[in-house]
Motif scaffolding. Sequence first.
Motif, PDB file in Angstrom:
ATOM      1  N   LYS A 225      10.570  32.846  20.476  1.00  0.00           N
ATOM      2  CA  LYS A 225      11.297  32.349  19.302  1.00  0.00           C
ATOM      3  C   LYS A 225      11.176  33.327  18.131  1.00  0.00           C
ATOM      4  O   LYS A 225      12.139  33.550  17.372  1.00  0.00           O
ATOM      5  CB  LYS A 225      10.760  30.972  18.897  1.00  0.00           C
ATOM      6  CG  LYS A 225      11.145  29.859  19.847  1.00  0.00           C
ATOM      7  CD  LYS A 225      10.624  28.511  19.346  1.00  0.00           C
ATOM      8  CE  LYS A 225      11.061  27.368  20.232  1.00  0.00           C
ATOM      9  NZ  LYS A 225      10.589  26.068  19.734  1.00  0.00           N
ATOM     10  N   THR A 226       9.979  33.926  17.967  1.00  0.00           N
ATOM     11  CA  THR A 226       9.780  34.893  16.869  1.00  0.00           C
ATOM     12  C   THR A 226      10.662  36.119  17.078  1.00  0.00           C
ATOM     13  O   THR A 226      11.345  36.594  16.145  1.00  0.00           O
ATOM     14  CB  THR A 226       8.301  35.317  16.810  1.00  0.00           C
ATOM     15  OG1 THR A 226       7.492  34.160  16.601  1.00  0.00           O
ATOM     16  CG2 THR A 226       8.075  36.303  15.659  1.00  0.00           C
ATOM     17  N   ASP A 227      10.681  36.650  18.307  1.00  0.00           N
ATOM     18  CA  ASP A 227      11.505  37.816  18.593  1.00  0.00           C
ATOM     19  C   ASP A 227      12.987  37.470  18.498  1.00  0.00           C
ATOM     20  O   ASP A 227      13.816  38.314  18.088  1.00  0.00           O
ATOM     21  CB  ASP A 227      11.188  38.353  19.990  1.00  0.00           C
ATOM     22  CG  ASP A 227       9.799  38.974  20.055  1.00  0.00           C
ATOM     23  OD1 ASP A 227       9.247  39.292  18.985  1.00  0.00           O
ATOM     24  OD2 ASP A 227       9.258  39.107  21.185  1.00  0.00           O
ATOM     25  N   LEU A 228      13.303  36.213  18.873  1.00  0.00           N
ATOM     26  CA  LEU A 228      14.709  35.780  18.771  1.00  0.00           C
ATOM     27  C   LEU A 228      15.138  35.746  17.317  1.00  0.00           C
ATOM     28  O   LEU A 228      16.256  36.194  16.963  1.00  0.00           O
ATOM     29  CB  LEU A 228      14.882  34.396  19.409  1.00  0.00           C
ATOM     30  CG  LEU A 228      16.283  33.780  19.320  1.00  0.00           C
ATOM     31  CD1 LEU A 228      17.309  34.636  20.066  1.00  0.00           C
ATOM     32  CD2 LEU A 228      16.273  32.349  19.873  1.00  0.00           C
ATOM     33  N   LEU A 233      20.956  39.537  17.036  1.00  0.00           N
ATOM     34  CA  LEU A 233      22.008  38.800  17.731  1.00  0.00           C
ATOM     35  C   LEU A 233      22.829  37.995  16.739  1.00  0.00           C
ATOM     36  O   LEU A 233      22.339  37.603  15.674  1.00  0.00           O
ATOM     37  CB  LEU A 233      21.396  37.856  18.772  1.00  0.00           C
ATOM     38  CG  LEU A 233      20.676  38.518  19.952  1.00  0.00           C
ATOM     39  CD1 LEU A 233      20.042  37.456  20.832  1.00  0.00           C
ATOM     40  CD2 LEU A 233      21.649  39.368  20.772  1.00  0.00           C
ATOM     41  N   PRO A 234      24.093  37.745  17.059  1.00  0.00           N
ATOM     42  CA  PRO A 234      24.935  36.908  16.197  1.00  0.00           C
ATOM     43  C   PRO A 234      24.305  35.521  16.021  1.00  0.00           C
ATOM     44  O   PRO A 234      23.570  35.032  16.880  1.00  0.00           O
ATOM     45  CB  PRO A 234      26.258  36.832  16.953  1.00  0.00           C
ATOM     46  CG  PRO A 234      26.272  38.035  17.850  1.00  0.00           C
ATOM     47  CD  PRO A 234      24.844  38.292  18.225  1.00  0.00           C
ATOM     48  N   PHE A 235      24.626  34.911  14.914  1.00  0.00           N
ATOM     49  CA  PHE A 235      24.025  33.608  14.581  1.00  0.00           C
ATOM     50  C   PHE A 235      24.318  32.564  15.651  1.00  0.00           C
ATOM     51  O   PHE A 235      23.438  31.778  16.039  1.00  0.00           O
ATOM     52  CB  PHE A 235      24.552  33.150  13.213  1.00  0.00           C
ATOM     53  CG  PHE A 235      24.023  31.811  12.811  1.00  0.00           C
ATOM     54  CD1 PHE A 235      22.730  31.671  12.310  1.00  0.00           C
ATOM     55  CD2 PHE A 235      24.818  30.656  12.960  1.00  0.00           C
ATOM     56  CE1 PHE A 235      22.247  30.424  11.959  1.00  0.00           C
ATOM     57  CE2 PHE A 235      24.318  29.423  12.613  1.00  0.00           C
ATOM     58  CZ  PHE A 235      23.029  29.298  12.095  1.00  0.00           C
ATOM     59  N   LYS A 238      22.131  33.172  18.598  1.00  0.00           N
ATOM     60  CA  LYS A 238      20.752  32.795  18.288  1.00  0.00           C
ATOM     61  C   LYS A 238      20.557  31.285  18.383  1.00  0.00           C
ATOM     62  O   LYS A 238      19.572  30.780  18.948  1.00  0.00           O
ATOM     63  CB  LYS A 238      20.357  33.273  16.895  1.00  0.00           C
ATOM     64  CG  LYS A 238      20.060  34.754  16.786  1.00  0.00           C
ATOM     65  CD  LYS A 238      19.583  35.068  15.368  1.00  0.00           C
ATOM     66  CE  LYS A 238      19.233  36.558  15.232  1.00  0.00           C
ATOM     67  NZ  LYS A 238      18.740  36.885  13.880  1.00  0.00           N
ATOM     68  N   GLU A 239      21.488  30.527  17.798  1.00  0.00           N
ATOM     69  CA  GLU A 239      21.374  29.062  17.817  1.00  0.00           C
ATOM     70  C   GLU A 239      21.433  28.526  19.250  1.00  0.00           C
ATOM     71  O   GLU A 239      20.692  27.613  19.618  1.00  0.00           O
ATOM     72  CB  GLU A 239      22.502  28.443  16.979  1.00  0.00           C
ATOM     73  CG  GLU A 239      22.298  28.573  15.491  1.00  0.00           C
ATOM     74  CD  GLU A 239      21.068  27.824  15.034  1.00  0.00           C
ATOM     75  OE1 GLU A 239      20.850  26.679  15.490  1.00  0.00           O
ATOM     76  OE2 GLU A 239      20.293  28.385  14.243  1.00  0.00           O
ATOM     77  N   LYS A 240      22.305  29.131  20.017  1.00  0.00           N
ATOM     78  CA  LYS A 240      22.439  28.666  21.401  1.00  0.00           C
ATOM     79  C   LYS A 240      21.150  28.939  22.193  1.00  0.00           C
ATOM     80  O   LYS A 240      20.649  28.083  22.940  1.00  0.00           O
ATOM     81  CB  LYS A 240      23.618  29.356  22.059  1.00  0.00           C
ATOM     82  CG  LYS A 240      24.037  28.732  23.390  1.00  0.00           C
ATOM     83  CD  LYS A 240      25.349  29.319  23.854  1.00  0.00           C
ATOM     84  CE  LYS A 240      25.829  28.621  25.122  1.00  0.00           C
ATOM     85  NZ  LYS A 240      27.111  29.154  25.591  1.00  0.00           N
TER      86      LYS A 240
END
Length: 395
Positions: A225-228, A233-235, A238-240
């Motif tokens: 999650k931290t690296d994500l 990456l597009p928002f 990221k949310e997905k």
Amino acid sequence: MKTNAIREIYNAFLLKTAACINRFTVKFILLVGFAVVIASGLTVVLLTEWVSSQAISTMDRLHEVDMEISNLSLKSNAAMINARRNEKDFLLTYNEFGFSEAKSRYIMRVLTGLDDIKENMKNIRILANDSAITQQTQEVEQAIDRYQAQLLSMVGKYGVLGSYNTGIAGAMRGKAHEIEKLLKAQGNNLLLADLLEIRRREKDFIERSRDIDVVLFNEAVTKFKTDLAASGLPFGQKEKLRNLADAYLPMFKRYVKTVEEIRITKKGYLKSVQTIESVMARLYADSIATANTETAGIKKSRKMFIPIKIIAGLFVFICSIVAAFAVSVVITKSVTETKTFAGHIASGDLTSRLAPGGRNEFAALAVALNSMAETLERDITERKQAESRINFLAY
């Protein structure tokens, strides 16, 4: 001196014995003597038959009850061993064969074995008809019911866990593949490495069920999650990915919780298994001990009966000797007196008489002989008187 004293005592004994025996008839003495001998013989025969019947009854019980109980106990032990083996085969192969196949192949055998044990306990209860054994068999049946319920509960939890494409494991694998597909599309190798680390920790826990693997899994998810969050990456992507990770983590927690429930269930049914095995071992040991006790009882009764037979045989022998002695005393005394009487008569002593004491047959004979002697004496006296009269008249 001692010899004379012994002879006098013996003669006195004979006289007293004869006096006592003279009160009874020879027929009565013979009847009593033979009745005692026959009764003693019948007693020995009846004792022999009783001991034999007791031995046969004990042997019948030994074979029909105690040995059957021990056989049923051994069969129940063997059935329990087979049930445990099938249980372990299920645990070893449910991933390989699939949950449904492993359950139908092995768990059904476990249930069949448990039913056989319960049937054996019922038969033991019928055979023994003993309150202690009834309590033991009921204890086994209750433990089997607990074991069966806990085993089926555990099997159901393994179904919840699933395997390659079923249950929680299948759902986690599906989520991981979705995350992997998105990351490969974005070409983010760092996040792919994080995902592989998560998967590795997941596999480690599935294989070994260690608490450290849970901690390392949570750390790997946190790192992902931290690296994500730090990735470019597009928002929307990221949310997905974050939503997929958030869905993936509860699945793993549920998997961990189910494994812990399985562990607790195993502890519970292992206690039931220990109860079953210990009680069945006690049943077998008790049946063998009872069989040994009954066998020892048979041997003991046979040993005890030997002196009884010897004593009874001696009693029969003594009764026979006493009866023969009694008859011999009566006959010997009467024959001796009759012989002496006959000698006196033969010598011309017609005044000799037999003592008509007693009530036996020889007493009646003495009366008849005395009557004969009196008649002879009277006839001879009358004949002498007649001859004297003729001689007087003639001369």
